[in-house]
Design a protein around this motif. Structure first.
Motif, PDB file in Angstrom:
ATOM      1  N   SER A  44     -20.983  -5.290 -23.210  1.00 29.76           N
ATOM      2  CA  SER A  44     -19.820  -4.586 -23.327  1.00 29.76           C
ATOM      3  C   SER A  44     -19.774  -3.106 -22.892  1.00 29.76           C
ATOM      4  CB  SER A  44     -19.541  -4.497 -24.920  1.00 29.76           C
ATOM      5  OG  SER A  44     -19.234  -5.721 -25.461  1.00 29.76           O
ATOM      6  N   GLN A  45     -18.743  -2.652 -22.445  1.00 26.13           N
ATOM      7  CA  GLN A  45     -18.720  -1.359 -21.428  1.00 26.13           C
ATOM      8  C   GLN A  45     -17.761  -0.191 -22.224  1.00 26.13           C
ATOM      9  OE1 GLN A  45     -20.512  -0.500 -18.877  1.00 26.13           O
ATOM     10  NE2 GLN A  45     -21.459  -2.648 -19.250  1.00 26.13           N
ATOM     11  N   SER A  46     -16.994  -0.608 -22.947  1.00 23.50           N
ATOM     12  CA  SER A  46     -15.861   0.577 -23.477  1.00 23.50           C
ATOM     13  C   SER A  46     -15.411   0.105 -24.947  1.00 23.50           C
ATOM     14  CB  SER A  46     -14.283   0.164 -22.702  1.00 23.50           C
ATOM     15  OG  SER A  46     -14.804   0.314 -21.467  1.00 23.50           O
ATOM     16  N   PHE A  47     -15.441   1.146 -25.433  1.00 22.79           N
ATOM     17  CA  PHE A  47     -15.409   1.117 -27.263  1.00 22.79           C
ATOM     18  C   PHE A  47     -14.287   1.915 -27.812  1.00 22.79           C
ATOM     19  CE2 PHE A  47     -19.426  -1.189 -27.085  1.00 22.79           C
ATOM     20  CZ  PHE A  47     -19.969  -0.597 -25.838  1.00 22.79           C
ATOM     21  N   PHE A  48     -13.646   1.594 -28.553  1.00 25.21           N
ATOM     22  CA  PHE A  48     -12.364   2.177 -29.083  1.00 25.21           C
ATOM     23  C   PHE A  48     -12.356   2.087 -30.480  1.00 25.21           C
ATOM     24  CE2 PHE A  48     -10.621   2.312 -24.825  1.00 25.21           C
ATOM     25  CZ  PHE A  48     -11.182   1.088 -24.143  1.00 25.21           C
ATOM     26  N   TRP A  49     -11.702   3.348 -31.049  1.00 28.30           N
ATOM     27  CA  TRP A  49     -11.518   3.402 -32.327  1.00 28.30           C
ATOM     28  C   TRP A  49      -9.866   3.588 -32.664  1.00 28.30           C
ATOM     29  CZ3 TRP A  49     -14.391   2.468 -36.604  1.00 28.30           C
ATOM     30  CH2 TRP A  49     -15.793   2.607 -36.514  1.00 28.30           C
ATOM     31  N   SER A 109     -11.755   6.775 -27.404  1.00 22.79           N
ATOM     32  CA  SER A 109     -12.347   6.098 -26.700  1.00 22.79           C
ATOM     33  C   SER A 109     -13.831   6.663 -26.456  1.00 22.79           C
ATOM     34  CB  SER A 109     -11.680   5.732 -25.384  1.00 22.79           C
ATOM     35  OG  SER A 109     -11.355   6.929 -24.693  1.00 22.79           O
ATOM     36  N   ILE A 110     -14.687   5.717 -26.016  1.00 19.62           N
ATOM     37  CA  ILE A 110     -16.095   6.129 -25.753  1.00 19.62           C
ATOM     38  C   ILE A 110     -16.710   5.183 -24.722  1.00 19.62           C
ATOM     39  CG2 ILE A 110     -17.426   5.510 -27.777  1.00 19.62           C
ATOM     40  CD1 ILE A 110     -19.095   7.884 -27.491  1.00 19.62           C
ATOM     41  N   TYR A 111     -17.494   5.626 -23.503  1.00 21.53           N
ATOM     42  CA  TYR A 111     -17.806   4.572 -22.646  1.00 21.53           C
ATOM     43  C   TYR A 111     -19.473   4.730 -22.417  1.00 21.53           C
ATOM     44  CZ  TYR A 111     -12.651   4.570 -21.766  1.00 21.53           C
ATOM     45  OH  TYR A 111     -11.284   4.574 -21.836  1.00 21.53           O
ATOM     46  N   SER A 112     -19.713   5.946 -22.685  1.00 20.08           N
ATOM     47  CA  SER A 112     -21.240   6.214 -22.323  1.00 20.08           C
ATOM     48  C   SER A 112     -21.856   6.701 -23.791  1.00 20.08           C
ATOM     49  CB  SER A 112     -21.374   7.179 -21.278  1.00 20.08           C
ATOM     50  OG  SER A 112     -20.760   8.453 -21.577  1.00 20.08           O
ATOM     51  N   ASN A 113     -23.249   6.397 -23.526  1.00 24.96           N
ATOM     52  CA  ASN A 113     -24.237   6.846 -24.892  1.00 24.96           C
ATOM     53  C   ASN A 113     -24.044   8.459 -25.061  1.00 24.96           C
ATOM     54  OD1 ASN A 113     -25.370   4.377 -25.372  1.00 24.96           O
ATOM     55  ND2 ASN A 113     -26.774   4.504 -23.749  1.00 24.96           N
ATOM     56  N   GLY A 114     -24.193   8.664 -26.374  1.00 26.37           N
ATOM     57  CA  GLY A 114     -24.134   9.989 -26.863  1.00 26.37           C
ATOM     58  C   GLY A 114     -22.777  10.033 -27.662  1.00 26.37           C
ATOM     59  N   ASP A 115     -22.420  11.369 -27.905  1.00 27.90           N
ATOM     60  CA  ASP A 115     -21.329  11.881 -28.732  1.00 27.90           C
ATOM     61  C   ASP A 115     -20.066  12.185 -27.728  1.00 27.90           C
ATOM     62  OD1 ASP A 115     -23.204  13.529 -31.292  1.00 27.90           O
ATOM     63  OD2 ASP A 115     -23.107  11.581 -30.523  1.00 27.90           O
ATOM     64  N   LYS A 116     -18.854  11.958 -28.419  1.00 36.39           N
ATOM     65  CA  LYS A 116     -17.886  12.620 -27.957  1.00 36.39           C
ATOM     66  C   LYS A 116     -16.994  13.150 -28.994  1.00 36.39           C
ATOM     67  CE  LYS A 116     -13.566  11.091 -25.156  1.00 36.39           C
ATOM     68  NZ  LYS A 116     -12.778   9.773 -24.746  1.00 36.39           N
ATOM     69  N   GLU A 117     -16.149  14.357 -28.824  1.00 36.41           N
ATOM     70  CA  GLU A 117     -15.807  14.959 -29.788  1.00 36.41           C
ATOM     71  C   GLU A 117     -14.252  15.127 -29.153  1.00 36.41           C
ATOM     72  OE1 GLU A 117     -17.761  18.256 -31.568  1.00 36.41           O
ATOM     73  OE2 GLU A 117     -16.138  19.350 -31.913  1.00 36.41           O
ATOM     74  N   GLY A 167     -11.389  17.084 -31.667  1.00 34.36           N
ATOM     75  CA  GLY A 167     -10.693  17.722 -33.011  1.00 34.36           C
ATOM     76  C   GLY A 167     -11.750  17.440 -34.068  1.00 34.36           C
ATOM     77  N   ARG A 168     -11.196  16.977 -34.975  1.00 33.49           N
ATOM     78  CA  ARG A 168     -12.073  16.648 -36.279  1.00 33.49           C
ATOM     79  C   ARG A 168     -12.708  15.234 -36.016  1.00 33.49           C
ATOM     80  NH1 ARG A 168      -9.666  15.450 -40.708  1.00 33.49           N
ATOM     81  NH2 ARG A 168      -7.468  14.985 -39.647  1.00 33.49           N
ATOM     82  N   PHE A 169     -12.511  14.543 -34.909  1.00 33.73           N
ATOM     83  CA  PHE A 169     -13.107  13.132 -34.838  1.00 33.73           C
ATOM     84  C   PHE A 169     -14.528  13.426 -33.772  1.00 33.73           C
ATOM     85  CE2 PHE A 169      -9.996  10.985 -37.063  1.00 33.73           C
ATOM     86  CZ  PHE A 169      -8.604  11.482 -36.656  1.00 33.73           C
ATOM     87  N   THR A 170     -15.345  12.583 -34.090  1.00 33.77           N
ATOM     88  CA  THR A 170     -16.541  12.435 -33.250  1.00 33.77           C
ATOM     89  C   THR A 170     -16.918  10.881 -33.284  1.00 33.77           C
ATOM     90  OG1 THR A 170     -17.496  14.675 -33.606  1.00 33.77           O
ATOM     91  CG2 THR A 170     -18.850  13.148 -32.707  1.00 33.77           C
ATOM     92  N   ALA A 171     -16.819  10.254 -31.926  1.00 37.24           N
ATOM     93  CA  ALA A 171     -17.536   8.852 -31.718  1.00 37.24           C
ATOM     94  C   ALA A 171     -18.871   9.076 -31.276  1.00 37.24           C
ATOM     95  CB  ALA A 171     -16.342   8.340 -30.728  1.00 37.24           C
ATOM     96  N   GLN A 172     -19.734   8.292 -31.741  1.00 39.49           N
ATOM     97  CA  GLN A 172     -21.113   8.141 -31.353  1.00 39.49           C
ATOM     98  C   GLN A 172     -21.312   6.926 -30.767  1.00 39.49           C
ATOM     99  OE1 GLN A 172     -22.736   9.499 -34.980  1.00 39.49           O
ATOM    100  NE2 GLN A 172     -23.330  11.529 -34.213  1.00 39.49           N
ATOM    101  N   LEU A 173     -22.041   6.611 -29.485  1.00 41.11           N
ATOM    102  CA  LEU A 173     -22.216   5.354 -29.205  1.00 41.11           C
ATOM    103  C   LEU A 173     -23.735   5.127 -28.782  1.00 41.11           C
ATOM    104  CD1 LEU A 173     -21.416   2.412 -27.858  1.00 41.11           C
ATOM    105  CD2 LEU A 173     -20.847   3.887 -25.655  1.00 41.11           C
ATOM    106  N   ASN A 174     -24.256   4.042 -29.192  1.00 44.43           N
ATOM    107  CA  ASN A 174     -25.546   3.735 -28.816  1.00 44.43           C
ATOM    108  C   ASN A 174     -25.808   2.533 -28.465  1.00 44.43           C
ATOM    109  OD1 ASN A 174     -28.350   2.863 -29.102  1.00 44.43           O
ATOM    110  ND2 ASN A 174     -28.901   4.663 -30.419  1.00 44.43           N
ATOM    111  N   LYS A 175     -25.828   2.098 -26.989  1.00 40.93           N
ATOM    112  CA  LYS A 175     -25.805   0.715 -26.579  1.00 40.93           C
ATOM    113  C   LYS A 175     -26.905   0.034 -26.764  1.00 40.93           C
ATOM    114  CE  LYS A 175     -22.181   1.819 -22.863  1.00 40.93           C
ATOM    115  NZ  LYS A 175     -22.132   1.809 -21.333  1.00 40.93           N
TER     116      LYS A 175
END
Lengths: 114, 112
Positions: free
Chosen positions: B30-35, B49-57, B59-67
């Motif tokens: 899987s390559q792409s991830f969404f909330w 949406s987040i596509y690569s490892n790490g954090d994406k911020e 506003g008040r939202f932060t997505a974290q991905l660990n493939k």
């Protein structure tokens, strides 16, 4: 710039009747997806279409369900001889041609079979 | 069977706290991830949406991905009662088809 338009918003059908759900994608979007959400359950993929083509229908029930996206006009999800178990919210989404963007959903059609 | 799993909740947090929502998936390619956020009776709304490892911020939202561990999370800082909704994790199985698999959702309740 209108979003994804679905109609009707609410649809009531008696058992055995046909249900037709319509979806007009966002302007410039040529990919359409249909999802179903049963009460208290998650979204389940049904079918993915491009203009005049069904690309992936792996989530469609084998019988009574069909979908189309003609060259002109909206995409149609058709359910023949509806049963009570078809009662659900049906959401349509669209996306641009390229890349794996998260797509935008329409407001949905809530089908109730009585 | 490709799966996306989430805790169903409900997750209750007090107003102003950090809400942490988790999602695991079974397909390593899987390559792409969404909330998505879904209010009761409404349609899902894409929030991250987040596509690569790490954090994406955002506003008040932060997505974290660990493939490597096959998980993706969503943090909501300074939670507000208006954040009370069901949060759906979605995974794109492959970039061609854009066939998303959704998790069952986590119901979040932010208490005033």
């Amino acid at each position: 710039n209108a979003g994804v338009m679905q109609n009707p918003r609410h649809l009531v059908r008696r058992r055995g009747q046909e249900a037709r759900l319509r979806c007009s994608p966002m302007k410039g979007h040529s990919h359409v997806y249909w999802y179903r959400q049963l009460p208290e359950e998650g979204l389940k993929f049904m079918v993915y279409l491009q203009k005049e083509n069904i690309i992936d229908e792996s989530g469609m029930p084998k019988e009574r369900f069909s979908a189309e996206f003609p060259k002109e006009g909206p995409s149609i999800l058709r359910i023949q001889q509806v049963v009570r178990g078809d009662s659900a919210a049906y959401f349509c989404a669209s996306s641009p041609v390229t890349d794996a963007y998260g797509y935008t959903f329409g407001s949905g059609t809530r089908l109730t079979v009585v | 069977q490709k799966e996306v799993e989430q805790n169903s909740g409900p997750l209750s947090v007090p107003e102003g706290a950090i809400a942490s929502l988790n999602c695991t998936y079974s397909d390593r390619v899987s390559q792409s991830f969404f909330w998505y956020r879904q209010y009761s009776g409404k349609s899902p709304e894409l929030i991250m949406s987040i596509y690569s490892n790490g954090d994406k911020e955002d506003g008040r939202f932060t997505a974290q991905l660990n493939k490597a561990s096959q998980y993706v999370s969503l943090l909501i800082r300074d939670s507000q009662p208006s954040d009370s909704a069901t949060y759906l994790c979605a995974v794109n199985l492959d970039n061609y088809g854009q066939n998303f698999v959704f998790g069952p959702g986590t119901r979040l309740s932010v208490l005033p």
